[in-house]
Write an enzyme that holds these catalytic residues in place. Structure first.
Site: not given
Ligand code: UN1
Length: 498
Positions: A259, A293
């Site tokens: 991810e 992210c």
């Molecule tokens: C990350 O930022 O690495 O929806 C993923 C969201 C979080 C994102 C996680 N679950 O903002």
């Protein structure tokens, strides 16, 4: 059609099945507890030799662990969830002090970790049921899922408890033993999660933690006995891991569950409810200091409402509280460290002619001023800037579809947002967008476990989505057993021999 609410609404902060931590936290005493909280010493970094020893033990334990009934493994996850709830205050303290999270983010972080434990426990009971398969008469077929062996879990600092716990519990409940490497910035939080797992009964040889940076990272992903890798972090590091795994000709083919980054865009059209759009832009781009992210990087405003939207946005930005995360009134804290601050400030400086708005920040710690930068073209955004920096440009009425395609062409596919009251616009974007998570008329961050399984495609990751129904099977192998009941002398079934 996608149903569109026509009134401003409060985004749901409660979880469909987790615990509502806000209701059980007294914010006044939480502040005192968190300010008084003393962080433990950080665990020592693991060397390459330490990692090899951990993989030795995890490898030796893997057959017995894979043979543990899934119910036993699921119950351990539930016990972890209970223990995390019990330890909520120190865990929130760690998130505030070690990861520089605001209270709201720290509370959300602990809740998400708990949700991952409960969700994967629940899913494991479903996914690991033996599946009877149809077949010709005289033959029985069943499919079973089983552990792969040793799993490497490599987690980021931005969700140091939630993502770390999510990867680790998924791998464990799927029947793998685990060596987990937290980010070098947040080893204490990870250690707290691993301690909890051990305390509730996950055997020590089944779960190991390898704190540190590149040395334990390379030793872990480069170990031939590692049979699966879960990674959250940059696209570049995910590719480096793929190369490491592929280069070793004597190594089995190893699945990578990655991810990674995103160039996440939000569209605002002329029918959007302005107050709601602005509130959601602020939360998506600047909260958590933009260190998600999923965060909004590229705001795309329909030309006709650009001036109005920007006026409201900059006005709202002026009311944001940037400061000490240990102060409950703070909306936005510092970024994680000086290296990150330097990169972001370098970018802002490079773009100084194009700054539309910027907020002053305290001059201690690692603050980065929340900044809006005007771009001429979508394509001018070349890479992900992991902080409170928002790029903005316009699009022309009638060009929605074409603009979505241009965003797709940037190569990433994580989140996208749309603010509009036109149902057809929502359908159009949903059809064109090549992203893992599309959010209409709400923030683009804060995916809830079980409700919004999270993860991207293309440069943003491999899938499956974390907190979703297809996650666990990717941590497992599928095995089919076929028995011909007409052979073996024509007996209808096999003999049992004691
Ligand atoms: C990350 O930022 O690495 O929806 C993923 C969201 C979080 C994102 C996680 N679950 O903002």
């Amino acid at each position: 059609a996608i149903p569109l609410p026509v009134e401003v609404f409060e985004p749901a902060r409660k979880n469909s099945f987790g615990i509502d931590l806000e209701d059980s936290v007294d914010l006044a005493s939480l502040e005192e507890d968190v300010r008084a909280y003393q962080m433990p010493d950080a665990p020592a970094d693991a060397t390459a030799e330490d990692v090899t020893r951990m993989v030795d033990q995890a490898h030796a334990a893997s057959l017995a662990w894979a043979d543990t009934p899934v119910e036993v493994r699921a119950e351990l996850l539930e016990r972890m969830a209970d223990k995390m709830q019990e330890r909520m205050i120190p865990l929130i303290g760690l998130c505030v002090h070690e990861a520089k999270k605001t209270y709201q983010d720290a509370i959300d972080e602990v809740r998400e970790a708990i949700d991952f434990c409960r969700y994967y426990a629940r899913r494991a009971r479903i996914d690991f049921e033996e599946i009877p398969l149809p077949g010709p008469t005289g033959e029985t077929n069943v499919m079973r899922l089983g552990g792969r062996g040793v799993f490497a879990c490599v987690a980021p600092w931005n969700f140091p408890l939630a993502i770390f716990t999510g990867q680790m519990t998924a791998a464990l409940v799927a029947g793998n033993t685990v060596v987990a490497k937290p980010a070098p910035q947040t080893p204490r939080i990870a250690q707290a999660a691993v301690d909890i797992a051990h305390e509730v009964g996950v055997p020590k040889d089944v779960l190991h933690i390898a704190p540190g940076g590149a040395e334990p990272g390379a030793a872990l992903t480069g170990d031939r006995r590692v049979a699966g890798i879960a990674f959250t972090g940059s696209t570049a590091t995910a590719k480096r891991i793929q190369r490491t795994v592929a280069e070793d000709d004597d190594r089995p083919i190893v699945p990578l569950i990655a991810e990674t980054g995103g160039l996440n865009a939000m569209f605002v059209d002329s029918t959007a409810l302005p107050e709601q759009a602005v509130m959601d832009i602020i939360a998506s781009a600047f909260f958590s200091a933009g260190q998600r992210c999923s965060a909004l990087r590229l705001l795309l405003i329909q030309e006709d409402v650009y001036d109005r939207t920007m006026r409201m946005l900059t006005g709202a930005m002026d009311t944001m509280n940037v400061g000490d995360p240990a102060d409950p009134a703070t909306d936005i804290g510092p970024v994680i460290d000086a290296a990150s601050q330097e990169k972001l400030c370098g970018h802002i400086d490079h773009m100084r002619q194009r700054i539309v708005h910027q907020i002053k920040v305290p001059d201690f710690d690692t603050f980065v001023p929340p900044t809006v930068i005007r771009l001429d073209e979508i394509e001018d955004l070349e890479r992900e800037w992991f902080g409170p920096v928002l790029h903005v440009t316009t699009w022309k009425q009638g060009k929605l579809e074409e603009t979505v395609r241009r965003v797709n062409a940037l190569g990433y596919g994580l989140t996208m947002g749309l603010h509009s009251r036109i149902a057809d616009a929502a359908e159009e974007v949903a059809e064109e967008a090549r992203v893992g998570n599309l959010y209409v008329n709400r923030t683009m961050t804060g995916a809830i476990v079980g409700s919004q399984p999270f993860g991207g495609e293309r440069m943003s990751g491999t899938g499956p989505k974390a907190g979703g129904p297809h996650y666990l099977p990717r941590f497992a192998v599928e095995r089919v057993v076929t028995v011909d009941t007409t052979s073996a002398g024509g007996n209808a079934s096999l003999l049992s021999i004691d």
